[in-house]
Scaffold this active site. Structure first.
Site, PDB file in Angstrom:
ATOM      1  N   LYS A  93     101.175  60.154  27.616  1.00 24.65           N
ATOM      2  CA  LYS A  93     101.186  61.514  28.163  1.00 24.65           C
ATOM      3  C   LYS A  93     100.400  61.539  29.473  1.00 24.65           C
ATOM      4  CE  LYS A  93      96.668  62.740  27.402  1.00 24.65           C
ATOM      5  NZ  LYS A  93      95.679  62.780  28.451  1.00 24.65           N
ATOM      6  N   ASP A 111      93.660  64.476  20.528  1.00 24.40           N
ATOM      7  CA  ASP A 111      94.946  64.302  21.221  1.00 24.40           C
ATOM      8  C   ASP A 111      96.051  63.807  20.290  1.00 24.40           C
ATOM      9  OD1 ASP A 111      94.050  64.877  23.718  1.00 24.40           O
ATOM     10  OD2 ASP A 111      94.068  62.815  24.473  1.00 24.40           O
TER      11      ASP A 111
HETATM   12  P1  ATP Z   1      92.786  59.849  26.060  1.00 23.63           P
HETATM   13  O1  ATP Z   1      93.775  60.090  27.161  1.00 23.63           O
HETATM   14  O2  ATP Z   1      93.254  60.319  24.699  1.00 23.63           O
HETATM   15  O3  ATP Z   1      91.376  60.238  26.382  1.00 23.63           O
HETATM   16  P2  ATP Z   1      92.738  57.109  26.842  1.00 23.63           P
HETATM   17  O4  ATP Z   1      94.159  56.860  27.237  1.00 23.63           O
HETATM   18  O5  ATP Z   1      91.773  57.368  27.940  1.00 23.63           O
HETATM   19  O6  ATP Z   1      92.719  58.283  25.803  1.00 23.63           O
HETATM   20  P3  ATP Z   1      92.898  54.924  25.003  1.00 23.63           P
HETATM   21  O7  ATP Z   1      93.829  53.998  25.701  1.00 23.63           O
HETATM   22  O8  ATP Z   1      93.434  55.683  23.858  1.00 23.63           O
HETATM   23  O9  ATP Z   1      92.211  55.912  26.033  1.00 23.63           O
HETATM   24  O10 ATP Z   1      91.654  54.033  24.584  1.00 23.63           O
HETATM   25  C1  ATP Z   1      90.397  54.535  24.388  1.00 23.63           C
HETATM   26  C2  ATP Z   1      89.612  53.580  23.479  1.00 23.63           C
HETATM   27  O11 ATP Z   1      90.252  53.516  22.224  1.00 23.63           O
HETATM   28  C3  ATP Z   1      89.541  52.157  24.011  1.00 23.63           C
HETATM   29  O12 ATP Z   1      88.197  51.792  24.053  1.00 23.63           O
HETATM   30  C4  ATP Z   1      90.280  51.309  22.993  1.00 23.63           C
HETATM   31  O13 ATP Z   1      89.637  50.086  22.710  1.00 23.63           O
HETATM   32  C5  ATP Z   1      90.313  52.177  21.744  1.00 23.63           C
HETATM   33  N1  ATP Z   1      91.571  52.029  20.980  1.00 23.63           N
HETATM   34  C6  ATP Z   1      91.676  52.018  19.663  1.00 23.63           C
HETATM   35  N2  ATP Z   1      92.947  51.866  19.279  1.00 23.63           N
HETATM   36  C7  ATP Z   1      93.704  51.777  20.365  1.00 23.63           C
HETATM   37  C8  ATP Z   1      95.085  51.607  20.603  1.00 23.63           C
HETATM   38  N3  ATP Z   1      95.970  51.483  19.610  1.00 23.63           N
HETATM   39  N4  ATP Z   1      95.509  51.603  21.889  1.00 23.63           N
HETATM   40  C9  ATP Z   1      94.621  51.756  22.893  1.00 23.63           C
HETATM   41  N5  ATP Z   1      93.290  51.892  22.729  1.00 23.63           N
HETATM   42  C10 ATP Z   1      92.823  51.903  21.479  1.00 23.63           C
END
Ligand code: ATP
Length: 287
Positions: A11, A137
């Protein structure tokens, strides 16, 4: 059914407004969420017991810290009569810690997929309830599309799809911790006024999206402070005929919207910063 293949779309945030701090310490948010065609691919395969998670990305946790693993744990706790397990494989295409809900979308896809794999019924409200515990989220990622999310991000109002828009998504090689951005936001500034009602009127009306409205991201200053490369990326987009450029979530992903697929693909193909993740994608409706 023994195995199942799923897509878990990323997203972007078209707008992210922080209304204030709640009594529980979380921020009260108003966000416009939009799914895009960039997606992880997930394979689920039944096994005799336990949860095993494998992934194409070497930096991702494969145990309980993985949000997709947590979703599977909740599923088996809720359905103890199954007496079976699952092997999860995640082909990670969404950059990690980038503001595109990569972990959340994997968790939502795995939860939905497990109900399909084991041929069990679950309505949206039940899945929403179960997934809220993993992250605010995650419920949005169950269906995606164009959505007004409020509260901590878990109160969802589906909006008419904004239609197919062509985007370039750029993520610098810099991981941002979402809590760190919110913390800096609290230190840096007071709450700003935001004309969110006009945005909602525009989106609910099903008229063409009016990018001149207040589609802001309140985390901009904090995320640019933590990752100054965001400003360099935005400067490149400025000279690219983009209709609209914003940071997604807490960053560091920046996206631009173009009026044609050709323009978006040209910008992505000629991207000058070599270490960035760059892709031309489109917006997608709820799934
Ligand atoms: P958001 O936009 O919801 O704030 P994000 O995109 O910034 O999330 P993610 O990629 O979801 O962040 O990753 C955040 C943390 O979650 C990372 O430190 C990662 O190690 C951990 N994590 C746990 N499971 C997953 C997964 N399946 N995919 C990605 N990151 C994951």
């Amino acid at each position: 059914m023994r195995e199942l293949y799923l897509k878990a779309p990323a997203k972007i945030n078209l707008a992210l407004h922080i209304k204030g701090l709640r009594e529980d310490g979380f921020h009260e948010l108003q966000m416009i969420m939009q799914s895009i065609s960039l997606a992880d691919r997930i394979k689920l395969k039944k096994k005799s017991g336990g949860i095993v998670l494998k992934t194409s990305h070497t930096e991702l946790p494969t145990g309980e810290e993985n949000l997709a693993y947590q979703a599977a744990e909740i599923f088996f706790e809720q359905n103890p009569e199954l007496n079976q397990g699952v092997e999860i494989y995640i082909e990670k295409n969404i950059p990690i810690a980038a503001g595109m809900a990569g972990g959340s979308t994997d968790a939502a896809a795995v939860m939905k997929g497990l109900y399909q794999l084991f041929e069990l019924e679950a309505d949206f409200m039940k899945l929403h309830q179960d997934l809220k515990a993993i992250g605010s989220d995650v419920p949005y990622c169950l269906k995606g599309g164009t959505v007004y999310a409020s509260g901590k991000g878990e109160i969802l109002e589906p909006l008419p799809f904004i239609g197919e828009k062509y985007l370039v998504v750029v993520t610098p090689a810099f991981k941002i911790s979402t809590p760190a951005v919110y913390k800096l936001y609290d230190e840096l500034q007071g709450y700003q006024k935001f004309n969110f009602d006009l945005i909602l009127d525009n989106l609910r009306s099903e008229e063409e999206i009016d990018w001149s409205l207040d589609y802001k991201n309140d985390l901009k200053r904090a995320s640019e402070n933590i990752c100054p490369e965001i400003v360099e990326i935005k400067d490149i987009f400025k000279n690219s005929e983009a209709e609209f450029t914003r940071i997604s979530g807490s960053g560091p992903t920046v996206f631009s919207v173009y009026d044609s697929r050709e323009k978006a693909e040209k910008v992505a193909a000629g991207w000058p910063r070599k270490n960035d993740f760059v892709t031309a994608v489109k917006t997608i409706d709820s799934y």
